[in-house]
Motif scaffolding. Structure first.
Motif, PDB file in Angstrom:
ATOM      1  N   UNK A 292       0.828  -1.226   0.189  1.00  0.00           N
ATOM      2  CA  UNK A 292      -0.074  -0.078  -0.041  1.00  0.00           C
ATOM      3  C   UNK A 292       0.825   1.133   0.155  1.00  0.00           C
ATOM      4  N   UNK A 295       2.288   1.800  -3.608  1.00  0.00           N
ATOM      5  CA  UNK A 295       1.344   2.420  -4.274  1.00  0.00           C
ATOM      6  C   UNK A 295       0.954   4.004  -4.199  1.00  0.00           C
ATOM      7  N   UNK A 296       1.005   4.278  -2.827  1.00  0.00           N
ATOM      8  CA  UNK A 296       0.788   5.560  -2.439  1.00  0.00           C
ATOM      9  C   UNK A 296       1.868   6.515  -2.756  1.00  0.00           C
ATOM     10  N   UNK A 299       1.649   7.552  -6.529  1.00  0.00           N
ATOM     11  CA  UNK A 299       0.674   8.405  -6.519  1.00  0.00           C
ATOM     12  C   UNK A 299       1.303   9.823  -6.184  1.00  0.00           C
ATOM     13  N   UNK A 303       1.519  13.254  -8.340  1.00  0.00           N
ATOM     14  CA  UNK A 303       0.884  14.528  -7.977  1.00  0.00           C
ATOM     15  C   UNK A 303       1.872  15.508  -7.754  1.00  0.00           C
ATOM     16  N   UNK A 318      -4.027  11.721   2.022  1.00  0.00           N
ATOM     17  CA  UNK A 318      -3.385  10.715   1.731  1.00  0.00           C
ATOM     18  C   UNK A 318      -2.604   9.893   2.633  1.00  0.00           C
ATOM     19  N   UNK A 325      -4.787   3.067   7.332  1.00  0.00           N
ATOM     20  CA  UNK A 325      -4.681   1.506   6.714  1.00  0.00           C
ATOM     21  C   UNK A 325      -3.486   0.925   7.526  1.00  0.00           C
ATOM     22  N   UNK A 344     -10.281   0.751   8.100  1.00  0.00           N
ATOM     23  CA  UNK A 344     -10.201   0.411   6.830  1.00  0.00           C
ATOM     24  C   UNK A 344     -11.079   1.395   6.162  1.00  0.00           C
ATOM     25  N   UNK A 347      -9.722   4.938   6.135  1.00  0.00           N
ATOM     26  CA  UNK A 347      -8.620   4.819   5.028  1.00  0.00           C
ATOM     27  C   UNK A 347      -9.548   5.246   3.575  1.00  0.00           C
ATOM     28  N   UNK A 348     -10.421   4.504   3.576  1.00  0.00           N
ATOM     29  CA  UNK A 348     -11.240   4.657   2.190  1.00  0.00           C
ATOM     30  C   UNK A 348     -11.716   6.176   1.976  1.00  0.00           C
ATOM     31  N   UNK A 351      -9.029   8.547   1.401  1.00  0.00           N
ATOM     32  CA  UNK A 351      -8.529   8.032  -0.111  1.00  0.00           C
ATOM     33  C   UNK A 351      -9.405   8.928  -1.150  1.00  0.00           C
ATOM     34  N   UNK A 354      -9.204  12.651  -1.323  1.00  0.00           N
ATOM     35  CA  UNK A 354      -8.100  13.081  -1.869  1.00  0.00           C
ATOM     36  C   UNK A 354      -8.288  13.164  -3.407  1.00  0.00           C
ATOM     37  N   UNK A 355      -8.912  11.908  -3.821  1.00  0.00           N
ATOM     38  CA  UNK A 355      -9.334  12.002  -5.405  1.00  0.00           C
ATOM     39  C   UNK A 355      -9.931  12.544  -6.040  1.00  0.00           C
ATOM     40  N   UNK A 358      -8.301  16.068  -6.493  1.00  0.00           N
ATOM     41  CA  UNK A 358      -7.491  16.160  -7.598  1.00  0.00           C
ATOM     42  C   UNK A 358      -8.291  16.093  -8.687  1.00  0.00           C
ATOM     43  N   UNK A 359      -9.305  14.918  -9.001  1.00  0.00           N
ATOM     44  CA  UNK A 359      -9.765  14.663 -10.101  1.00  0.00           C
ATOM     45  C   UNK A 359     -10.965  15.264 -10.382  1.00  0.00           C
TER      46      UNK A 359
ATOM     47  N   UNK B 205      -4.147   5.231 -10.711  1.00  0.00           N
ATOM     48  CA  UNK B 205      -3.413   5.127  -9.567  1.00  0.00           C
ATOM     49  C   UNK B 205      -4.495   5.060  -8.130  1.00  0.00           C
ATOM     50  N   UNK B 206      -5.267   6.036  -8.302  1.00  0.00           N
ATOM     51  CA  UNK B 206      -6.342   5.907  -7.325  1.00  0.00           C
ATOM     52  C   UNK B 206      -7.220   4.723  -7.316  1.00  0.00           C
ATOM     53  N   UNK B 209      -5.489   1.992  -5.813  1.00  0.00           N
ATOM     54  CA  UNK B 209      -5.289   2.014  -4.233  1.00  0.00           C
ATOM     55  C   UNK B 209      -6.826   1.619  -3.791  1.00  0.00           C
ATOM     56  N   UNK B 213      -7.701  -1.392  -1.016  1.00  0.00           N
ATOM     57  CA  UNK B 213      -8.338  -1.221   0.004  1.00  0.00           C
ATOM     58  C   UNK B 213      -9.531  -2.089   0.132  1.00  0.00           C
TER      59      UNK B 213
END
Lengths: 369, 226
Positions: A292, A295-296, A299, A303, A318, A325, A344, A347-348, A351, A354-355, A358-359, B205-206, B209, B213
């Motif tokens: 994990x 992967x973080x 990312x 960014x 993040x 997590x 968990x 954490x989701x 995440x 944060x998504x 950005x998106x 990437x998101x 992740x 999870x």
């Protein structure tokens, strides 16, 4: 004297036949030009190109006829006649599908299966919105490259090289599809790979790929109980599979078999380790946290490169996601499963927040899993 | 005397070309034809015959049917009648193959043109993989036509088969991406080595992740259930 007369007679006959062919050709060209004028469909466009080429060939043939160079004249006449034949065939509407008619078990039949396997895999991945790892993506690109290489070898009449490249490509595709299936918890039913692999070596490699698939599924069922050592042995088996595919492409059957056998030993060892530890081990913490974190960090690096204005805020979320997590994993290791689930979920949420920063163009909000 | 371009050397080369066509036919029959043709070529190379005589032989030999007649006229040790028989039936087979090759190529050219037209009119996506397939198919079709002009239908059929595979690959990729577009998703799987745009990469990437999870959550649920 008689010989000379015979020669003159032959020469006269040759001139006459060529003259007649020239007349027939120019008349046919004119006729076809006329009938194509009234059409503007695709077949007519293709046919017109041939009529134009026939016209050019007729002109060259005529030039050579005037120079009395009958060899060249004959050559251009033949080309012109062939172009007209093409045009004639294309002008007649023909809705029947093209039949490739490749002999069963031939190289071309194998290549056709390879072609279908690639396109079906692509369709299945796109329609099912599968998540692919970087490695899977690279492998799929390699598969497409191998397909083109196999066709190139077939073009050069290098049958053995084309066969081994196609077989290697199909195996790589098979192994990649297995990975995608496991990662996405589903079977991409649309994918049909040819059951009949060619050589003994390629059968061994296919056997290894299937065994790795079973192992991975087992790992998925046992989830967190899989130790890091077992994962590393399975990783070695996968590396051996790649080596065996590479050897197959290089037409090194011995090397292919050796690598496949080595891979099989590793895969069996990994499976035995899971059987031993399945009942005793708590959730294997370190491997998951490391994955994990990897992967973080990947990312985060990306960014940084994009430098969005929400970057700092997203990074905080993040970091919180990473913390939650890791804590969730620790709680799970202590068998405190309800607390682990809560963390968990947290954490989701971070995440996802944060998504959205950005998106998404909308203001972010906390959305539950 | 008519101005004939070919000298003796060119004639021998052209006969060697014909020899190539005959050699390919020998796969259909036993080695008899090849041997005869070898001897004929040797004889021509060593021949002190004058240019017009050789010219005459060549013109006759250019039409393979006429070539059989030429063989018949040769002395006994060159053309056994069974050799002529074999050549004739080989010619018939080759002629049949040529007709098939022409028909296939004509059809493939139309299918290829249709793919190009569809590809050029698709504004939503210009896949480099399809473009490559179109180009490769085009090369193969060109080579197949050249083989036909060389009177080598066997090779033309082989190359037509390869061009069909390129066209089929391009068409299937194109159709798959069109459906993906019509479904409104336009999330294409690239099959060539291209640089993925950064925003797409971030989204991916998101997703990875999130997948990680959800995998973990699933494992927890299973553990709780057991």
């Amino acid at each position: 004297m008689l010989n000379r007369m015979k020669l003159r007679y032959d020469d006269w006959q040759l001139r006459r036949s060529i003259q007649k062919r020239l007349e027939v050709l120019v008349n046919s060209i004119t006729q076809q030009y006329q009938s194509l004028k009234e059409r503007d469909d695709l077949c007519a466009t293709v046919a017109l190109r041939h009529v134009e080429r026939a016209d050019r060939n007729y002109k060259h043939a005529l030039e050579h006829y005037m120079e009395e160079d009958f060899d060249q004249c004959d050559e251009f006449l033949e080309k012109g006649e062939l172009h007209l034949h093409f045009a004639h065939l294309q002008m007649v509407p023909n809705d029947a599908d093209y039949q490739s008619d490749f002999a069963e078990g031939s190289l071309y039949c194998l290549l056709e299966s390879f072609c279908e396997a690639i396109t079906q895999t692509k369709m299945a991945i796109e329609y099912n919105n599968c998540v692919l790892s970087d490695q899977d993506r690279k492998d799929l690109v390699s598969v497409a490259v191998l397909f083109n290489q196999a066709l190139k070898a077939a073009n050069q009449s290098e049958t053995e090289s084309a066969t081994s490249t196609a077989e290697g490509g199909l195996l790589l595709l098979h192994a990649t599809v297995i990975n995608i299936n496991v990662d996405n918890h589903e079977r991409l039913a649309e994918i049909r790979l040819p059951k009949k692999a060619g050589s003994k070596a390629s059968l061994k490699a296919k056997e290894l790929a299937d065994y790795i698939h079973d192992c991975k599924q087992r790992f998925e069922v046992d989830g967190a109980f899989v130790s890091e050592t077992a994962r590393s042995h399975l990783g070695n088996a996968e590396r051996n599979l790649r080596v065996s595919i590479q050897r197959l492409i290089e037409q090194d059957e011995q090397g292919c078999e050796t690598a496949a056998s080595g891979g099989m030993l590793e895969a069996k060892f990994a499976e035995r380790m899971v059987e031993k530890t399945a009942q005793t081990a708590p959730i294997a913490a370190s491997a998951r946290v490391e994955d994990f974190a990897h992967l973080l960090s990947r990312l985060k690096k990306l960014l940084k490169r994009t430098k969005t204005h929400q970057h700092d805020s997203a990074e905080k979320h993040l970091a919180a996601c990473h913390r939650y997590f890791s804590d969730a994993i620790s709680e799970a290791a202590r068998n405190n499963l309800s607390e682990a689930s809560r963390l968990a979920r947290a954490a989701y949420l971070d995440l996802d927040f944060a998504r959205q920063l950005i998106v998404s163009k909308e203001p972010p909000q906390y959305l539950d899993v | 005397m008519p101005n004939r371009r070919s000298d003796k050397e060119t004639l021998v080369q052209k006969l060697a070309g014909l020899h190539g066509i005959w050699s390919r036919l020998k796969g259909l029959y036993d080695g008899g034809i090849n041997e005869q043709v070898d001897r004929l070529s040797q004889r021509l190379k060593q021949s002190t015959a004058t240019k017009p005589e050789l010219q005459q032989k060549l013109i006759a030999a250019q039409k393979l049917a006429q070539a059989t007649t030429q063989l018949e006229k040769l002395p006994q040790d060159y053309s056994a009648s069974d050799c002529v028989q074999m050549l004739r039936s080989a010619m018939a087979k080759a002629h049949g193959k040529k007709a098939i090759a022409v028909e296939r190529l004509a059809k493939l050219q139309v299918i290829h043109a249709q793919l190009i037209k569809d590809y050029e009119t698709a504004t939503y996506r210009q896949s480099p993989v399809v473009a490559e397939a179109i180009n490769c198919a085009s090369d193969e079709l060109h080579a197949a036509s050249a083989s036909l002009f060389r009177q080598d239908p066997e090779d033309a059929l082989r190359l037509a088969g390869i061009s069909w595979l390129h066209i089929k690959f391009g068409r299937q990729i194109f159709d798959a991406e069109t459906i993906e577009h019509l479904l409104g998703e336009s999330d294409y799987l690239e099959l060539n080595d291209v640089q993925v745009p950064l925003d797409k990469l971030i989204e991916r990437y998101f997703r990875e992740l999130e997948a990680e999870l959800s995998k973990f959550s699933q494992a927890l649920k299973q553990s709780q259930a057991s």
